[in-house]
Design an enzyme around this catalytic site. Sequence first.
Site, PDB file in Angstrom:
ATOM      1  N   GLU A 161      35.895   1.168 -27.420  1.00  0.00           N
ATOM      2  CA  GLU A 161      35.743  -0.234 -26.305  1.00  0.00           C
ATOM      3  C   GLU A 161      35.318   0.686 -24.791  1.00  0.00           C
ATOM      4  O   GLU A 161      34.777   1.865 -24.622  1.00  0.00           O
ATOM      5  CB  GLU A 161      37.210  -0.335 -25.812  1.00  0.00           C
ATOM      6  CG  GLU A 161      38.410  -0.777 -26.907  1.00  0.00           C
ATOM      7  CD  GLU A 161      39.840  -0.888 -26.761  1.00  0.00           C
ATOM      8  OE1 GLU A 161      40.607  -1.376 -25.531  1.00  0.00           O
ATOM      9  OE2 GLU A 161      40.536   0.099 -26.804  1.00  0.00           O
ATOM     10  N   LYS A 176      34.640   1.997 -21.475  1.00  0.00           N
ATOM     11  CA  LYS A 176      35.796   3.321 -20.103  1.00  0.00           C
ATOM     12  C   LYS A 176      35.245   3.100 -18.917  1.00  0.00           C
ATOM     13  O   LYS A 176      34.428   2.276 -18.755  1.00  0.00           O
ATOM     14  CB  LYS A 176      35.401   4.067 -20.620  1.00  0.00           C
ATOM     15  CG  LYS A 176      35.555   5.017 -19.609  1.00  0.00           C
ATOM     16  CD  LYS A 176      35.624   6.304 -19.675  1.00  0.00           C
ATOM     17  CE  LYS A 176      36.690   7.963 -18.719  1.00  0.00           C
ATOM     18  NZ  LYS A 176      36.609   7.097 -17.896  1.00  0.00           N
ATOM     19  N   ASP A 194      35.301   2.080 -15.306  1.00  0.00           N
ATOM     20  CA  ASP A 194      35.263   3.018 -14.163  1.00  0.00           C
ATOM     21  C   ASP A 194      35.872   1.826 -12.579  1.00  0.00           C
ATOM     22  O   ASP A 194      35.173   1.928 -12.096  1.00  0.00           O
ATOM     23  CB  ASP A 194      34.013   3.054 -14.258  1.00  0.00           C
ATOM     24  CG  ASP A 194      33.720   4.649 -12.879  1.00  0.00           C
ATOM     25  OD1 ASP A 194      33.988   4.988 -12.727  1.00  0.00           O
ATOM     26  OD2 ASP A 194      32.384   4.517 -12.436  1.00  0.00           O
ATOM     27  N   TYR A 243      44.590  -3.173 -21.339  1.00  0.00           N
ATOM     28  CA  TYR A 243      43.700  -2.902 -22.930  1.00  0.00           C
ATOM     29  C   TYR A 243      44.530  -1.821 -23.928  1.00  0.00           C
ATOM     30  O   TYR A 243      45.039  -1.372 -24.710  1.00  0.00           O
ATOM     31  CB  TYR A 243      42.639  -1.376 -22.532  1.00  0.00           C
ATOM     32  CG  TYR A 243      42.947  -0.868 -22.022  1.00  0.00           C
ATOM     33  CD1 TYR A 243      43.806   0.587 -21.609  1.00  0.00           C
ATOM     34  CD2 TYR A 243      42.251  -1.167 -20.395  1.00  0.00           C
ATOM     35  CE1 TYR A 243      43.220   1.553 -20.926  1.00  0.00           C
ATOM     36  CE2 TYR A 243      42.214   0.658 -18.994  1.00  0.00           C
ATOM     37  CZ  TYR A 243      42.580   1.212 -19.155  1.00  0.00           C
ATOM     38  OH  TYR A 243      43.128   1.824 -18.948  1.00  0.00           O
ATOM     39  N   LYS A 281      31.484   9.989 -22.628  1.00  0.00           N
ATOM     40  CA  LYS A 281      31.116   9.664 -21.821  1.00  0.00           C
ATOM     41  C   LYS A 281      29.811   9.468 -21.813  1.00  0.00           C
ATOM     42  O   LYS A 281      28.306   9.851 -22.470  1.00  0.00           O
ATOM     43  CB  LYS A 281      31.723  10.592 -20.619  1.00  0.00           C
ATOM     44  CG  LYS A 281      32.806  10.842 -20.272  1.00  0.00           C
ATOM     45  CD  LYS A 281      32.997  10.257 -19.504  1.00  0.00           C
ATOM     46  CE  LYS A 281      33.209   9.823 -18.181  1.00  0.00           C
ATOM     47  NZ  LYS A 281      33.714  11.071 -17.595  1.00  0.00           N
ATOM     48  N   CYS A 302      21.184  26.667  14.825  1.00  0.00           N
ATOM     49  CA  CYS A 302      21.955  25.799  14.480  1.00  0.00           C
ATOM     50  C   CYS A 302      21.197  24.127  14.945  1.00  0.00           C
ATOM     51  O   CYS A 302      20.778  24.501  15.950  1.00  0.00           O
ATOM     52  CB  CYS A 302      23.319  25.845  15.015  1.00  0.00           C
ATOM     53  SG  CYS A 302      24.276  24.412  14.413  1.00  0.00           S
ATOM     54  N   CYS A 326      23.255  22.597  17.280  1.00  0.00           N
ATOM     55  CA  CYS A 326      23.969  23.229  19.302  1.00  0.00           C
ATOM     56  C   CYS A 326      23.099  24.367  19.819  1.00  0.00           C
ATOM     57  O   CYS A 326      23.131  25.559  20.487  1.00  0.00           O
ATOM     58  CB  CYS A 326      25.499  23.911  19.025  1.00  0.00           C
ATOM     59  SG  CYS A 326      25.759  25.459  17.979  1.00  0.00           S
ATOM     60  N   CYS A 379      26.484  28.594  10.677  1.00  0.00           N
ATOM     61  CA  CYS A 379      26.317  27.853  12.254  1.00  0.00           C
ATOM     62  C   CYS A 379      27.445  28.745  12.791  1.00  0.00           C
ATOM     63  O   CYS A 379      28.881  28.745  12.860  1.00  0.00           O
ATOM     64  CB  CYS A 379      26.180  27.054  13.068  1.00  0.00           C
ATOM     65  SG  CYS A 379      26.733  26.864  15.112  1.00  0.00           S
ATOM     66  N   CYS A 391      30.152  23.649  18.775  1.00  0.00           N
ATOM     67  CA  CYS A 391      29.062  23.217  18.004  1.00  0.00           C
ATOM     68  C   CYS A 391      29.416  21.407  17.930  1.00  0.00           C
ATOM     69  O   CYS A 391      30.109  21.019  17.418  1.00  0.00           O
ATOM     70  CB  CYS A 391      28.190  23.385  16.768  1.00  0.00           C
ATOM     71  SG  CYS A 391      27.316  22.577  16.143  1.00  0.00           S
TER      72      CYS A 391
END
Length: 679
Positions: free
Chosen positions: A128, A130, A132, A240, A328, A422, A425, A438, A444
């Site tokens: 069958e 699968k 999701d 199922y 899969k 960074c 900041c 950072c 920040c």
Amino acid sequence: MPSDAVDGEQSRTIRKKIESLREEIRRHDFLYYVQSRPGISDAQYDALFRELKGLEEKHPELVTPDSPTQRVGGAPADFLPKFKHRVPLLSLESLFTREDVEAFDKRIRKETNRSDRSDQSDLSYLVEPKFDGLSVEVVYRNGVFHQAGTRGDGETGEEVTQNVKTIKSLPLKLSGKDIPKELHLRGEVVMTVKGFEALNKKLIEEGEEPFANPRNAASGALRQLDPRITANRPLDIYLYGLLYADGWKPKTQKEVLETLSSWGIRINLLRKKCGSLEEICDFHADLYEKRDRLDYEIDGIVAKVDDLELQESLGARARSPRWAFAYKFEPRKEITRVEDIVVQVGRQGTLTPVAILKPVDVGGVTVSRATLHNWDIIQKLDVRVGDEVRVARAGDVIPEVVEVNHKARKGHPREFEMPLRCPVCGSKVIREGAFHLCTGGAACRAQMKWSIIHYASRNAMDIEGLGRETVDLLIEKNLVQNMADLYMLKKTDLLALPGFKEKKAQNLLDGIEGGKKRPLSRFLYGLGIRHVGEQIARLICDHFGSIEKMEMASLEEVQNIGGVGPEIARSLVDYFRDARNQKRMDLLLKRGVTPQHETKQKSTGPLAGKAFLFTGELESMSRPEASRKVEALGGHATGSVSKNTDYVVAGANPGSKYDKARKLGVKILDEKEFLKMLQ
């Protein structure tokens, strides 16, 4: 509306009319939602529904739980109660190649003495799609829908009865012969692709955060506290699997599905009985080709030994049945172009390079950004602005660049360099291992945002309604600068924000107030201290029992906690000695946050006091499941290796912690040795 007095013949006539209307509406629901072939127009259906509703309003004593009018009922819940499954809802072993499937089939044939010749079909599988979506258990009693719960950890989930009841493709009353008095079924709640796209469009137009994929949207819809919200989401359900049936003993999975269908339950028609490896692989290839034309998401196929008696004899591992597997699909991949590479700053200061892409559709989701993880990955891929790249959704969720077409590169584009300062900041950037960090800390703005989002997350303080977009707004309007400022928000502040009205503002304030009292370990985890995850937070809180004791702890004392290594200990001590963190902690406590103190319970059991670390992939269970088994026997799991670690359990493909354990001389167990110890 008060009930009109009825008796005798008049009462029987009204009852008969109501039941007749219910049966007719159920029949049209089945034709429309299950068989996709409506028998009457929408206007005719609405007229039937209005007539039934009118009669029930006049005679409320005649209303029954299985009436079509009762799909949305009851007030919003304060929380979702626990749902204990009749039998464990196991996960499936995931296979990714034809060779994996062939090895599984050979094992089954060997264990059951079935022929391994490809022209023999004395062993068959029911194959069958699968789904999701979100796995659920649905319970019928005397043919009437009674209860439903999410999968959760397989043993216990959340009760979502009223929400599942709103899904129109689920029959509230079964019809047919020999329906068991009690029937427990496993199924999947999914959101239709068209419905998902329409929902996201609406959310964006209303200034809300869109969902990443239909699975997340379905999960969010099903876990709503208010079933009226769920009723307005485009959910569907397919059942199922048979978990339990009082007095019904089907012989095959095929018989289960055919019988459920005869009772009015929606069954997916894309299924096939396969007697050979070739047939399974052909079904997989055929469904992969059809995948993008379906109105629901699938990520592979499921193959189950068809004979139920054979299923029972094969049994199950700790987390998956030995008679079924998921084959899969490859993650969806699409080709596009890198238009820029920018840097995103996370809650602990980690700089993550992100590719800005020419928008591309990847499995029904428009992708315009993809992670490049870190500097080492960029160098390995040799990706540059202007490159043609292949994008995949990792686990069909997070987009990432997986391949660069260097042959299509034009000219000599400049290599990307990680910034020395960074980008948010301006603080100095340092490198630790594979990551750039950072040094700005709470000053920040980016770290501030992500730290608040983390603090409010489900496994920390669990502040409902405080998502990414709301935090962005609060920071943009200078209403918060750290998590302590959350507790100073007023309704007038929120009503001034775009998209906020009375109810949304009050819900957020209620969520903030309700999150003030959480277990100490969740509070500690929510602070976002580097290297202190959920397990480590529990170990530390078990040892100290209060924030005050943590603040006074020495480095040596923290290092002596079983399972806490030097790096974690240093991080914890440095955090509490930082003046800015001390000030923020004082503000949190002054503003009503009261972490619930936890007293260390004396460990009892054969593994009392023993520290275990798990690395690599375990075959028989997940690492969290292994941790729970250890804790149930008195031991504890840890996230780092130190001299205080008693055992390292190594599965397939162990990481660097395995090498560190060897250097420290820590006892290393393979999975078989670990299972023997548990026994």
